[in-house]
Write a protein that holds these residues in place. Structure first.
Motif, PDB file in Angstrom:
ATOM      1  N   THR A  44       0.807  -1.213   0.000  1.00 33.80           N
ATOM      2  CA  THR A  44       0.000   0.000   0.000  1.00 33.80           C
ATOM      3  C   THR A  44       0.844   1.269   0.000  1.00 33.80           C
ATOM      4  O   THR A  44       0.313   2.364   0.005  1.00 33.80           O
ATOM      5  CB  THR A  44      -0.931   0.032   1.225  1.00 33.80           C
ATOM      6  OG1 THR A  44      -0.127  -0.002   2.405  1.00 33.80           O
ATOM      7  CG2 THR A  44      -1.885  -1.141   1.219  1.00 33.80           C
ATOM      8  N   GLY A  45       2.173   1.111   0.017  1.00 33.54           N
ATOM      9  CA  GLY A  45       3.043   2.277   0.009  1.00 33.54           C
ATOM     10  C   GLY A  45       3.434   2.768   1.384  1.00 33.54           C
ATOM     11  O   GLY A  45       4.194   3.711   1.510  1.00 33.54           O
ATOM     12  N   ARG A  46       2.904   2.153   2.425  1.00 33.45           N
ATOM     13  CA  ARG A  46       3.289   2.546   3.779  1.00 33.45           C
ATOM     14  C   ARG A  46       4.684   2.030   4.078  1.00 33.45           C
ATOM     15  O   ARG A  46       5.047   0.932   3.684  1.00 33.45           O
ATOM     16  CB  ARG A  46       2.309   1.966   4.801  1.00 33.45           C
ATOM     17  CG  ARG A  46       0.938   2.589   4.710  1.00 33.45           C
ATOM     18  CD  ARG A  46      -0.033   2.014   5.723  1.00 33.45           C
ATOM     19  NE  ARG A  46       0.580   1.753   7.007  1.00 33.45           N
ATOM     20  CZ  ARG A  46       0.157   0.826   7.840  1.00 33.45           C
ATOM     21  NH1 ARG A  46      -0.877   0.065   7.548  1.00 33.45           N
ATOM     22  NH2 ARG A  46       0.762   0.644   8.991  1.00 33.45           N
ATOM     23  N   VAL A  47       5.459   2.823   4.769  1.00 34.17           N
ATOM     24  CA  VAL A  47       6.805   2.412   5.158  1.00 34.17           C
ATOM     25  C   VAL A  47       6.807   2.106   6.646  1.00 34.17           C
ATOM     26  O   VAL A  47       6.291   2.881   7.444  1.00 34.17           O
ATOM     27  CB  VAL A  47       7.830   3.521   4.840  1.00 34.17           C
ATOM     28  CG1 VAL A  47       9.198   3.139   5.341  1.00 34.17           C
ATOM     29  CG2 VAL A  47       7.851   3.807   3.350  1.00 34.17           C
ATOM     30  N   TRP A  48       7.362   0.982   7.019  1.00 34.49           N
ATOM     31  CA  TRP A  48       7.463   0.614   8.425  1.00 34.49           C
ATOM     32  C   TRP A  48       8.875   0.158   8.714  1.00 34.49           C
ATOM     33  O   TRP A  48       9.619  -0.245   7.829  1.00 34.49           O
ATOM     34  CB  TRP A  48       6.456  -0.466   8.789  1.00 34.49           C
ATOM     35  CG  TRP A  48       6.534  -1.711   7.959  1.00 34.49           C
ATOM     36  CD1 TRP A  48       5.961  -1.921   6.743  1.00 34.49           C
ATOM     37  CD2 TRP A  48       7.250  -2.903   8.273  1.00 34.49           C
ATOM     38  NE1 TRP A  48       6.269  -3.169   6.281  1.00 34.49           N
ATOM     39  CE2 TRP A  48       7.058  -3.805   7.198  1.00 34.49           C
ATOM     40  CE3 TRP A  48       8.031  -3.303   9.347  1.00 34.49           C
ATOM     41  CZ2 TRP A  48       7.614  -5.064   7.175  1.00 34.49           C
ATOM     42  CZ3 TRP A  48       8.585  -4.573   9.326  1.00 34.49           C
ATOM     43  CH2 TRP A  48       8.368  -5.439   8.256  1.00 34.49           C
ATOM     44  N   SER A  49       9.261   0.274   9.962  1.00 34.82           N
ATOM     45  CA  SER A  49      10.608  -0.122  10.368  1.00 34.82           C
ATOM     46  C   SER A  49      10.543  -1.402  11.170  1.00 34.82           C
ATOM     47  O   SER A  49       9.690  -1.564  12.038  1.00 34.82           O
ATOM     48  CB  SER A  49      11.258   0.963  11.225  1.00 34.82           C
ATOM     49  OG  SER A  49      11.519   2.090  10.443  1.00 34.82           O
ATOM     50  N   ALA A  50      11.468  -2.275  10.871  1.00 36.28           N
ATOM     51  CA  ALA A  50      11.649  -3.480  11.673  1.00 36.28           C
ATOM     52  C   ALA A  50      12.698  -3.167  12.736  1.00 36.28           C
ATOM     53  O   ALA A  50      12.998  -2.006  12.992  1.00 36.28           O
ATOM     54  CB  ALA A  50      12.092  -4.623  10.774  1.00 36.28           C
ATOM     55  N   HIS A  51      13.267  -4.168  13.310  1.00 33.20           N
ATOM     56  CA  HIS A  51      14.336  -3.956  14.277  1.00 33.20           C
ATOM     57  C   HIS A  51      15.564  -3.410  13.565  1.00 33.20           C
ATOM     58  O   HIS A  51      15.766  -3.633  12.379  1.00 33.20           O
ATOM     59  CB  HIS A  51      14.684  -5.270  14.974  1.00 33.20           C
ATOM     60  CG  HIS A  51      13.530  -5.834  15.735  1.00 33.20           C
ATOM     61  ND1 HIS A  51      13.109  -5.312  16.933  1.00 33.20           N
ATOM     62  CD2 HIS A  51      12.701  -6.851  15.453  1.00 33.20           C
ATOM     63  CE1 HIS A  51      12.070  -5.999  17.369  1.00 33.20           C
ATOM     64  NE2 HIS A  51      11.807  -6.940  16.485  1.00 33.20           N
ATOM     65  N   ASP A  52      16.383  -2.693  14.322  1.00 33.50           N
ATOM     66  CA  ASP A  52      17.615  -2.169  13.740  1.00 33.50           C
ATOM     67  C   ASP A  52      18.573  -3.308  13.412  1.00 33.50           C
ATOM     68  O   ASP A  52      18.677  -4.285  14.138  1.00 33.50           O
ATOM     69  CB  ASP A  52      18.313  -1.213  14.702  1.00 33.50           C
ATOM     70  CG  ASP A  52      17.656   0.150  14.740  1.00 33.50           C
ATOM     71  OD1 ASP A  52      16.857   0.439  13.833  1.00 33.50           O
ATOM     72  OD2 ASP A  52      17.953   0.917  15.661  1.00 33.50           O
ATOM     73  N   ALA A  53      19.272  -3.171  12.302  1.00 31.35           N
ATOM     74  CA  ALA A  53      20.339  -4.086  11.928  1.00 31.35           C
ATOM     75  C   ALA A  53      21.654  -3.495  12.431  1.00 31.35           C
ATOM     76  O   ALA A  53      21.648  -2.553  13.222  1.00 31.35           O
ATOM     77  CB  ALA A  53      20.359  -4.262  10.418  1.00 31.35           C
ATOM     78  N   ARG A  54      22.771  -4.026  11.959  1.00 34.89           N
ATOM     79  CA  ARG A  54      24.084  -3.518  12.382  1.00 34.89           C
ATOM     80  C   ARG A  54      24.824  -2.956  11.175  1.00 34.89           C
ATOM     81  O   ARG A  54      24.735  -3.486  10.076  1.00 34.89           O
ATOM     82  CB  ARG A  54      24.926  -4.643  12.972  1.00 34.89           C
ATOM     83  CG  ARG A  54      24.330  -5.239  14.212  1.00 34.89           C
ATOM     84  CD  ARG A  54      25.173  -6.404  14.638  1.00 34.89           C
ATOM     85  NE  ARG A  54      25.074  -7.471  13.638  1.00 34.89           N
ATOM     86  CZ  ARG A  54      24.698  -8.711  13.901  1.00 34.89           C
ATOM     87  NH1 ARG A  54      24.413  -9.051  15.116  1.00 34.89           N
ATOM     88  NH2 ARG A  54      24.635  -9.602  12.954  1.00 34.89           N
ATOM     89  N   ARG A  55      25.588  -1.905  11.411  1.00 39.32           N
ATOM     90  CA  ARG A  55      26.467  -1.327  10.390  1.00 39.32           C
ATOM     91  C   ARG A  55      27.872  -1.327  10.974  1.00 39.32           C
ATOM     92  O   ARG A  55      28.151  -0.616  11.935  1.00 39.32           O
ATOM     93  CB  ARG A  55      26.020   0.087  10.048  1.00 39.32           C
ATOM     94  CG  ARG A  55      26.892   0.764   9.014  1.00 39.32           C
ATOM     95  CD  ARG A  55      26.329   2.134   8.684  1.00 39.32           C
ATOM     96  NE  ARG A  55      27.194   2.845   7.804  1.00 39.32           N
ATOM     97  CZ  ARG A  55      27.239   2.690   6.476  1.00 39.32           C
ATOM     98  NH1 ARG A  55      26.437   1.823   5.905  1.00 39.32           N
ATOM     99  NH2 ARG A  55      28.063   3.384   5.736  1.00 39.32           N
ATOM    100  N   MET A  56      28.753  -2.141  10.392  1.00 40.69           N
ATOM    101  CA  MET A  56      30.106  -2.293  10.891  1.00 40.69           C
ATOM    102  C   MET A  56      31.071  -1.459  10.060  1.00 40.69           C
ATOM    103  O   MET A  56      31.077  -1.560   8.829  1.00 40.69           O
ATOM    104  CB  MET A  56      30.544  -3.751  10.820  1.00 40.69           C
ATOM    105  CG  MET A  56      29.596  -4.703  11.493  1.00 40.69           C
ATOM    106  SD  MET A  56      29.540  -4.420  13.251  1.00 40.69           S
ATOM    107  CE  MET A  56      28.945  -5.984  13.810  1.00 40.69           C
ATOM    108  N   THR A  57      31.843  -0.621  10.721  1.00 40.45           N
ATOM    109  CA  THR A  57      32.885   0.153  10.048  1.00 40.45           C
ATOM    110  C   THR A  57      34.177   0.040  10.847  1.00 40.45           C
ATOM    111  O   THR A  57      34.152  -0.137  12.060  1.00 40.45           O
ATOM    112  CB  THR A  57      32.514   1.643   9.910  1.00 40.45           C
ATOM    113  OG1 THR A  57      32.219   2.174  11.192  1.00 40.45           O
ATOM    114  CG2 THR A  57      31.334   1.848   8.987  1.00 40.45           C
ATOM    115  N   CYS A  58      35.294   0.155  10.125  1.00 40.80           N
ATOM    116  CA  CYS A  58      36.578   0.201  10.828  1.00 40.80           C
ATOM    117  C   CYS A  58      36.686   1.582  11.490  1.00 40.80           C
ATOM    118  O   CYS A  58      35.946   2.508  11.154  1.00 40.80           O
ATOM    119  CB  CYS A  58      37.729  -0.059   9.866  1.00 40.80           C
ATOM    120  SG  CYS A  58      37.990   1.228   8.628  1.00 40.80           S
TER     121      CYS A  58
END
Length: 70
Positions: A44-58
Motif C-alpha cells: 500500500t506504500g506505507r513504510v514501516w521499520s523493523a528492528h535495527d540491523a548492524r552497520r560495521m565500520t573500521c
C-alpha cells in the motif's frame, strides 16, 4: 581474514567483521558498530521499520565519516 589495522601495527589478529565502507577486515579493537534502521514498504506504500540491523565500520572510516566524534 586478518585485521588490516593490526597488520599495519605489525600484529596478526583475526577479523570479526568487514568494514562496509572500505572493505578492510577489522578485529574487535578496530571495529565500530552502529545501529542501521531497516525500512520496508508494504504493497500500500506505507513504510514501516523493523528492528535495527548492524552497520560495521573500521575505526578509520568511522572517524572520517563522523569527525565530531559521534
Amino acid at each position: 581474514m586478518h585485521c588490516y589495522d593490526c597488520y599495519e601495527e605489525g600484529v596478526e589478529s583475526v577479523a570479526v567483521a568487514v568494514c562496509v565502507e572500505c572493505g578492510a577486515g577489522a578485529c574487535p579493537r578496530h571495529l565500530h558498530r552502529d545501529p542501521e534502521p531497516v525500512r520496508r514498504s508494504s504493497a500500500t506504500g506505507r513504510v514501516w521499520s523493523a528492528h535495527d540491523a548492524r552497520r560495521m565500520t573500521c575505526l578509520v572510516c568511522h572517524k572520517s565519516l563522523h569527525p565530531d566524534g559521534r
